[in-house]
Design an enzyme around this catalytic site. Structure first.
Site, mmCIF file in Angstrom:
data_model
loop_
_atom_site.group_PDB
_atom_site.id
_atom_site.type_symbol
_atom_site.label_atom_id
_atom_site.label_comp_id
_atom_site.label_asym_id
_atom_site.label_seq_id
_atom_site.Cartn_x
_atom_site.Cartn_y
_atom_site.Cartn_z
ATOM 1 N N ASP A 8 -48.987 58.587 13.553
ATOM 2 C CA ASP A 8 -49.207 57.142 13.742
ATOM 3 C C ASP A 8 -50.128 56.604 12.655
ATOM 4 O O ASP A 8 -49.888 55.531 12.094
ATOM 5 C CB ASP A 8 -49.848 56.851 15.105
ATOM 6 N N CYS A 48 -71.630 52.283 4.762
ATOM 7 C CA CYS A 48 -71.780 53.223 5.884
ATOM 8 C C CYS A 48 -71.540 52.538 7.231
ATOM 9 O O CYS A 48 -71.004 53.161 8.148
ATOM 10 C CB CYS A 48 -73.120 53.940 5.830
ATOM 11 N N HIS A 112 -79.106 53.869 7.312
ATOM 12 C CA HIS A 112 -77.887 54.598 6.968
ATOM 13 C C HIS A 112 -77.288 55.173 8.242
ATOM 14 O O HIS A 112 -78.018 55.632 9.119
ATOM 15 C CB HIS A 112 -78.193 55.726 5.972
ATOM 16 N N HIS A 124 -69.843 60.158 6.283
ATOM 17 C CA HIS A 124 -70.681 58.995 5.970
ATOM 18 C C HIS A 124 -70.333 58.476 4.587
ATOM 19 O O HIS A 124 -69.468 59.018 3.910
ATOM 20 C CB HIS A 124 -72.171 59.346 6.101
#
Length: 170
Positions: A8, A48, A112, A124
């Site tokens: 998908d 981030c 962050h 990240h």
């Protein structure tokens, strides 16, 4: 589970369209997001927070986007902390797959975000780097501010993130 499969995700990426998934009597909407790995950094648009927001969209949660001015963490704002509890997150001590880890990088503020993948790994996005996986140890653990889990998080939701990583990782 109410998440897009690996196939998908590949098809959704090819079409760049919102997809609907019917599970039982419920319809789940998945907005198109770029693959979590290999993104080019652009603060305020692809950063981030965008990665964390998009990872959670793949898991069935949709959080608002908000303005993130450059160097916001040098002022009085607590951009992450002000938004975590407001959007259903609670602080936890030990990370589990799908948790959000906030870090302090060259700042007194949590500035962050990373998503914990399990097995001491995170995904990240840092300035000047493509988004990717890293080992959650050493530097990243030393700079951890806090760990957050969504109150409605179910382990099965993590499959949406895993399916994206499988679909687009070499």
């Amino acid at each position: 589970p109410a998440v897009l499969s690996e196939a998908d995700r590949k098809s959704q990426r090819d079409t760049d369209l919102t997809w609907w998934l019917v599970v039982g009597d419920a319809v789940h909407t998945f907005r198109p997001v770029a693959p979590l790995i290999g993104r080019t950094f652009d603060h305020g648009t692809v950063d981030c927070y965008t990665l964390f927001r998009d990872a959670y969209a793949l898991a069935g949660f949709d959080f608002p986007d908000f303005e993130r001015p450059h160097d916001w963490w040098e002022g009085e704002r607590e951009l992450y902390l002000d938004n975590m509890a407001q959007h259903g997150f609670v602080r936890v001590e030990t990370p589990e797959p799908g948790d959000v880890i906030l870090m302090q990088l060259k700042s007194d503020r949590a500035n962050h975000a990373a998503v914990y993948l399990g097995d001491m790994k995170i995904v990240h996005h840092l300035p000047g780097r493509l988004s990717g996986r890293d080992l959650y140890g050493g530097y990243w653990q030393r700079h951890t501010h806090s760990i957050w889990r969504h109150q409605q998080w179910q382990p099965s939701a993590f499959m949406g993130i895993c399916n994206d990583l499988a679909a687009f990782s070499a």
